[in-house]
Each structure stands twice: as C-alpha cells, then as structure tokens.
Design a protein around this motif. Structure first.
Motif, PDB file in Angstrom:
ATOM      1  N   PRO A  78     -10.601  -4.720  -4.847  1.00 44.23           N
ATOM      2  CA  PRO A  78      -9.937  -5.221  -3.631  1.00 44.23           C
ATOM      3  C   PRO A  78     -10.011  -6.743  -3.525  1.00 44.23           C
ATOM      4  O   PRO A  78     -11.039  -7.351  -3.822  1.00 44.23           O
ATOM      5  CB  PRO A  78     -10.726  -4.534  -2.504  1.00 44.23           C
ATOM      6  N   HIS A  79      -8.897  -7.335  -3.108  1.00 43.89           N
ATOM      7  CA  HIS A  79      -8.782  -8.781  -2.905  1.00 43.89           C
ATOM      8  C   HIS A  79      -9.016  -9.569  -4.189  1.00 43.89           C
ATOM      9  O   HIS A  79      -9.360 -10.751  -4.139  1.00 43.89           O
ATOM     10  CB  HIS A  79      -9.763  -9.275  -1.816  1.00 43.89           C
ATOM     11  N   PHE A  80      -8.823  -8.900  -5.358  1.00 46.67           N
ATOM     12  CA  PHE A  80      -8.997  -9.638  -6.611  1.00 46.67           C
ATOM     13  C   PHE A  80      -7.913  -9.211  -7.592  1.00 46.67           C
ATOM     14  O   PHE A  80      -6.766  -9.550  -7.413  1.00 46.67           O
ATOM     15  CB  PHE A  80     -10.394  -9.404  -7.183  1.00 46.67           C
ATOM     16  N   LYS A  81      -8.211  -8.476  -8.603  1.00 49.66           N
ATOM     17  CA  LYS A  81      -7.228  -8.077  -9.606  1.00 49.66           C
ATOM     18  C   LYS A  81      -7.715  -6.824 -10.320  1.00 49.66           C
ATOM     19  O   LYS A  81      -8.761  -6.263  -9.987  1.00 49.66           O
ATOM     20  CB  LYS A  81      -7.002  -9.198 -10.619  1.00 49.66           C
ATOM     21  N   GLU A  82      -6.962  -6.404 -11.313  1.00 53.57           N
ATOM     22  CA  GLU A  82      -7.326  -5.227 -12.094  1.00 53.57           C
ATOM     23  C   GLU A  82      -8.282  -5.618 -13.219  1.00 53.57           C
ATOM     24  O   GLU A  82      -8.140  -6.674 -13.843  1.00 53.57           O
ATOM     25  CB  GLU A  82      -6.072  -4.575 -12.693  1.00 53.57           C
ATOM     26  N   VAL A  83      -9.251  -4.748 -13.457  1.00 56.26           N
ATOM     27  CA  VAL A  83     -10.190  -4.945 -14.557  1.00 56.26           C
ATOM     28  C   VAL A  83     -10.293  -3.646 -15.351  1.00 56.26           C
ATOM     29  O   VAL A  83      -9.957  -2.564 -14.850  1.00 56.26           O
ATOM     30  CB  VAL A  83     -11.592  -5.357 -14.059  1.00 56.26           C
ATOM     31  N   ILE A  84     -10.743  -3.769 -16.582  1.00 57.53           N
ATOM     32  CA  ILE A  84     -10.938  -2.609 -17.453  1.00 57.53           C
ATOM     33  C   ILE A  84     -12.440  -2.390 -17.624  1.00 57.53           C
ATOM     34  O   ILE A  84     -13.151  -3.285 -18.086  1.00 57.53           O
ATOM     35  CB  ILE A  84     -10.280  -2.828 -18.826  1.00 57.53           C
ATOM     36  N   ILE A  85     -12.927  -1.231 -17.223  1.00 58.55           N
ATOM     37  CA  ILE A  85     -14.344  -0.881 -17.337  1.00 58.55           C
ATOM     38  C   ILE A  85     -14.514   0.080 -18.502  1.00 58.55           C
ATOM     39  O   ILE A  85     -13.840   1.105 -18.577  1.00 58.55           O
ATOM     40  CB  ILE A  85     -14.878  -0.258 -16.039  1.00 58.55           C
ATOM     41  N   MET A  86     -15.417  -0.273 -19.429  1.00 61.85           N
ATOM     42  CA  MET A  86     -15.703   0.569 -20.590  1.00 61.85           C
ATOM     43  C   MET A  86     -17.173   0.968 -20.566  1.00 61.85           C
ATOM     44  O   MET A  86     -18.036   0.118 -20.359  1.00 61.85           O
ATOM     45  CB  MET A  86     -15.367  -0.167 -21.887  1.00 61.85           C
ATOM     46  N   ALA A  87     -17.445   2.242 -20.756  1.00 61.26           N
ATOM     47  CA  ALA A  87     -18.813   2.767 -20.740  1.00 61.26           C
ATOM     48  C   ALA A  87     -19.039   3.622 -21.974  1.00 61.26           C
ATOM     49  O   ALA A  87     -18.183   4.444 -22.337  1.00 61.26           O
ATOM     50  CB  ALA A  87     -19.075   3.587 -19.474  1.00 61.26           C
ATOM     51  N   THR A  88     -20.186   3.423 -22.616  1.00 56.65           N
ATOM     52  CA  THR A  88     -20.539   4.180 -23.819  1.00 56.65           C
ATOM     53  C   THR A  88     -21.846   4.916 -23.582  1.00 56.65           C
ATOM     54  O   THR A  88     -22.833   4.303 -23.147  1.00 56.65           O
ATOM     55  CB  THR A  88     -20.696   3.242 -25.033  1.00 56.65           C
ATOM     56  N   ASN A  89     -21.878   6.209 -23.845  1.00 56.29           N
ATOM     57  CA  ASN A  89     -23.076   7.033 -23.736  1.00 56.29           C
ATOM     58  C   ASN A  89     -23.360   7.685 -25.086  1.00 56.29           C
ATOM     59  O   ASN A  89     -22.445   8.215 -25.727  1.00 56.29           O
ATOM     60  CB  ASN A  89     -22.911   8.125 -22.671  1.00 56.29           C
ATOM     61  N   CYS A  90     -24.606   7.635 -25.517  1.00 55.68           N
ATOM     62  CA  CYS A  90     -25.005   8.249 -26.784  1.00 55.68           C
ATOM     63  C   CYS A  90     -25.866   9.473 -26.492  1.00 55.68           C
ATOM     64  O   CYS A  90     -26.933   9.356 -25.871  1.00 55.68           O
ATOM     65  CB  CYS A  90     -25.758   7.247 -27.657  1.00 55.68           C
ATOM     66  N   ASP A  91     -25.422  10.634 -26.939  1.00 58.79           N
ATOM     67  CA  ASP A  91     -26.190  11.866 -26.735  1.00 58.79           C
ATOM     68  C   ASP A  91     -27.388  11.954 -27.675  1.00 58.79           C
ATOM     69  O   ASP A  91     -28.334  12.697 -27.412  1.00 58.79           O
ATOM     70  CB  ASP A  91     -25.289  13.087 -26.938  1.00 58.79           C
ATOM     71  N   ALA A  92     -27.366  11.184 -28.774  1.00 58.27           N
ATOM     72  CA  ALA A  92     -28.445  11.285 -29.759  1.00 58.27           C
ATOM     73  C   ALA A  92     -29.709  10.572 -29.289  1.00 58.27           C
ATOM     74  O   ALA A  92     -30.809  11.124 -29.335  1.00 58.27           O
ATOM     75  CB  ALA A  92     -27.979  10.719 -31.106  1.00 58.27           C
ATOM     76  N   CYS A  93     -29.571   9.310 -28.838  1.00 64.38           N
ATOM     77  CA  CYS A  93     -30.757   8.542 -28.437  1.00 64.38           C
ATOM     78  C   CYS A  93     -30.795   8.220 -26.953  1.00 64.38           C
ATOM     79  O   CYS A  93     -31.766   7.638 -26.475  1.00 64.38           O
ATOM     80  CB  CYS A  93     -30.839   7.227 -29.238  1.00 64.38           C
ATOM     81  N   GLY A  94     -29.746   8.578 -26.205  1.00 65.71           N
ATOM     82  CA  GLY A  94     -29.737   8.328 -24.766  1.00 65.71           C
ATOM     83  C   GLY A  94     -29.337   6.923 -24.377  1.00 65.71           C
ATOM     84  O   GLY A  94     -29.390   6.570 -23.192  1.00 65.71           O
ATOM     85  N   HIS A  95     -28.910   6.087 -25.331  1.00 64.57           N
ATOM     86  CA  HIS A  95     -28.532   4.708 -25.012  1.00 64.57           C
ATOM     87  C   HIS A  95     -27.254   4.696 -24.176  1.00 64.57           C
ATOM     88  O   HIS A  95     -26.310   5.436 -24.429  1.00 64.57           O
ATOM     89  CB  HIS A  95     -28.325   3.914 -26.300  1.00 64.57           C
TER      90      HIS A  95
END
Length: 465
Positions: free
Chosen positions: A282-299
């Motif tokens: 809101p009151h700014f612009k569009e951004v791209i959020i990227m999230a990475t989850n690893c099932d092997a080590c939990g990172h």
C-alpha cells in the motif's frame, strides 16, 4: 573410506542408509549429513580426507588433504594442502564450491598505512589483482585461489618472479636485471613508504577484501558490483544472460498466482523449491517476494525484488526511532539500499543482506547477526579491541530494540525502490522524513544506467532507421 563417508555417485551426497546407520551407532538421531560444514574447532567430525598424490618437485608420492568447509557470510570452499615427506615441498590453495554470483565485484583499496597489509584477502583463481602505481597486474588464472593477507598476496607474486631468475640471468642478463629492480619495488611496496592503490576485480563475485573497521564504514575501501560482459561470462564458462520468457500473459493472473520453480538449498545443496509471488505494498509499488524452504535440513530464506522500474530520482528515508512502536513498522530494503545509523557511526553498504521485506526490528536483528558472526573478527587472528567494539555495538543495537536508545535510521536507495511504513498515511509522518534527490554519475554507474540507451527504438525493439 574417506573422512567424508560414502557418497551417492549421482548426487555427490552420503547415501541415506549409511548416514543414518552411523548416526544411530553414535546415539545421534538420524538426519541429513552435510558435506560442507562450518569451520569449528569443536567439531571433531570435521576431518580432512587424505589422498596419496604425486609430488611435482621430486616425483615421489606425497599426501594431499582435502577439507570441504563453509565460511559464514561467504560461501562453500574446498581447502586443499599437499605435503611431500621426501623433499618437504608443500602447497596449498582454495577453490570455490559455491555458485557463481549474479554480478561481478571490484574492490578498490587505498593503502595508506602498514596495517592495511594485514587485511584478509580472498582471491579466487579467476580474479585479477592490480597496483596501478607500479603498472603491476596479477592476471586471472595465473595463480590458484588463496585465502591470505594483502602482504601474503604480494609475497606470492615476489616468489613467482624470483623462481626463474637464475635461468634468466644466464640467458638474458638485461631482462633479469629489470625483473630484479621490479622485485625491489614490490618489496618496498610492503613497507608502505608511499600510499598506493590495490584493485581486486573478480567477475565471478567470489573474492573478498576485509573491512577491519566493521561494523563502521571503511573510508579507504570501495566495493563496486557490476554486470559481467559476454567475454567475462565466456571466460567463466557460463552462458550470457538471455531475456526471460514471459511466465504469464496477464498481470492480473500473476498477482493471484504463486509461482514455483526448482532450485538447490544454499546450505546442504539438496533439491528444494522456491515460491514467488507478486505483492502490492500500500502507498508504494509492487514487489516480488521469493521464499525457499528445504525439507532436508530445514533451512529457510526469503528475498525481495522490486517489481517495477528504477525510479527517476533516488530516495532517502530518515526515521527518528523514539519508542518500541517504531520497530514494528513494515520495511522494504532493496539490494541497492544503504542503511545508516548516525548515532552509532554505522553504515551497511549496497548489496549487504540482499533484498528484505521485514520490520525495522527484524532488520536490526539481521544487522546484529551479521556483525556478531563475521568470521574475520573471530578466532586466533582477531584483535581484542576489535572484538570488544563489536560486542559494544551489539549491545547498543539491543538497547535500540529494547526501546532504551533513541536513534535515527536512514534508508538511502539511489534506485528509489525501498520503503518504510508511514503510520499516518496518506498524511505526513512527523517522525519520518522522505527526500528525493538526483543521482550522481557514480550511482548511475553502479546501477548500470550510464550505458543504458532507451530512446531511438521501434515498438518491436529494433533500432529506428
């Protein structure tokens, strides 16, 4: 069997059965085994693998030791050391085991004092080191990768020049005399009798020069990130970047859809997935959020990219932190943003911590973790006064998060893609000041705008005739 255990030939990882069996035998619950483990003097299992190898000096057998480890806030590396018991010849080097960075990096250090010769330097084999005042250059791929000091780097260059001097003196005495004179200049360089400039240019982005004043800004060190040329990409053995195909035709569909693509975990290198979504702030612009989850080590990790273009003007946002409620403000820090806290004489440079969408408190915690876990300020080589300064800086950050210390926090983004929540929006926030400014030539150079041409093209992208 080597110290790294049995490896899966397809993925270069320990086979699950053998890894879990060894874990059960030691009483430790089964779990993923990582080849690249952080450097730790308390880790008894972090032993190098020993391989019988041929000595290139006496052509008898010696021993090569390989250690797969990880330098915090740098990347995975392979440390190799060779020793020959017959002729006592030895050699050591490092190789990067991580991925090539998205951009190249260039470090420009103004060497004024002899203490600057003790700065830690990570130089990969594809990096070029230069001293313009002597017209001296160590070309790429002429030396192996090394973790040393600036003085050690010059010593390696001197040793390389002196190696063939006896043969030169017999074949061409004039050339040998000139090289002796140049070696003398390099030795005087180590005494820093006069200031000089040291430049370390690495198109892979994997080299590093230490800032001994961390977390304060280093006035003598300039770090510049740049896009690789096609020739540099070919030298590294990678393909030049090509325009990405459009993922979806409709922008509205993109806003409502979470895209997913396969990648590898940056911690254990196991297959993982990254989720990506376009979000409107809101009151700014569009951004791209990227999230990475690893099932092997939990990172888990997340990164934010701006969804729009570079703004015509840079943005400088200054917030006066007066109470704990200011720490809950939403904050978007792009990868081109600098963070300053004048009261602590602290500045976080462009590219550090990457892009983040968090709160002000979350940003302060990330800064504290970055400073406290800096590997170049820990261990036997660290100075007591430097460690005390870092500890004092961490305590001051904690006081800010506890609401006991009032400071000003400045987000300076020449691309104009950073944001700090205005609690009084759409009215002005009395505790926050937003400035728009014209970018300098150097800032446009860092953003790659000086060589960018956007006029004189047809609608299909072809040049105007």
């Amino acid at each position: 069997m080597s110290a790294f255990g049995a490896l899966d030939p397809a993925r270069g990882e320990p086979r699950a059965g053998e890894a879990n069996a060894s874990a059960s035998a030691s009483g430790v619950p089964p779990g993923p085994v990582r080849l690249f483990r952080p450097i730790s003097a308390d880790d008894e299992e972090q032993l190098p693998a020993e391989i019988e190898s041929l000595c290139m000096a006496c052509f008898r057998n010696g021993v090569t030791r390989l250690l797969l480890t990880k330098i915090p806030f740098f990347k995975e590396i392979i440390v190799s050391s060779f020793t020959c018991n017959s002729c006592s010849w030895s050699n050591s080097e490092i190789q990067s085991a991580g991925r090539i960075e998205d951009q190249g990096v260039c470090y420009t250090l103004a060497v004024r004092h002899k203490q600057d010769m003790n700065r830690e330097v990570v130089k990969t084999d594809c990096a070029t080191a230069r001293v313009p005042e002597l017209d001296f250059e160590i070309p790429a791929f002429s030396q192996k990768g090394v973790l040393t000091t600036l003085e050690g780097l010059i010593d390696r260059a001197i040793a390389g020049l002196e190696q063939d001097q006896p043969g030169r003196q017999e074949s061409d005495a004039n050339v040998a005399k000139k090289i002796d004179e140049f070696i003398s200049k390099l030795k005087h360089l180590k005494e820093v009798e006069s200031p000089f400039t040291f430049i370390l240019d690495d198109p892979s982005g994997n080299s590093f020069v230490e800032n001994p004043r961390a977390p304060l800004k280093d006035e003598g060190l300039v770090v510049t990130h740049y896009r690789r040329t096609a020739q540099q990409a070919a030298m590294l053995g990678i393909e030049p970047e090509e325009p990405c195909e459009t993922l979806v035709d409709s922008a509205e569909d993109l806003r409502n859809e979470v895209l997913q693509f396969n990648t590898n975990c940056p911690e254990c290198n196991a297959p993982a997935s990254t989720n990506m979504k376009l979000v409107q702030i809101p009151h700014f612009k569009e951004v791209i959020i990227m999230a990475t989850n690893c099932d092997a080590c939990g990172h888990r990790t997340n990164e934010v990219k701006s969804g729009g273009a570079i703004e015509p003007l840079g943005t400088r946002i200054t917030l006066q932190v007066t109470d704990s409620s200011d720490l809950t403000r939403d904050l978007l820090k792009s990868e081109t943003c600098r963070v300053e806290i004048p009261e602590l004489e602290f500045e976080l440079g462009m590219g550090a911590l990457g892009g983040k969408f968090t709160t002000l408190e979350g940003l302060l915690k990330d800064i504290r973790d970055l400073v406290e876990k800096n590997p170049f300020n820990l261990g036997d080589s660290s100075l007591p006064d430097r460690a005390e300064k870092l500890s004092a800086f961490g305590r001051k950050l904690q006081q800010i998060m506890d609401g006991k210390l009032q400071v000003h926090v400045t987000l300076d983004d020449p691309a104009g893609n950073s944001y700090l929540q205005n609690l009084y929006a759409p009215e002005e926030d009395p505790a926050m000041k937003v400035e728009r400014y014209e970018r300098l030539f150097e800032q446009n150079e860092e953003l790659g705008l000086n060589d960018m041409k956007t006029e004189g093209y047809e609608a299909d992208g072809s040049p105007l005739r």
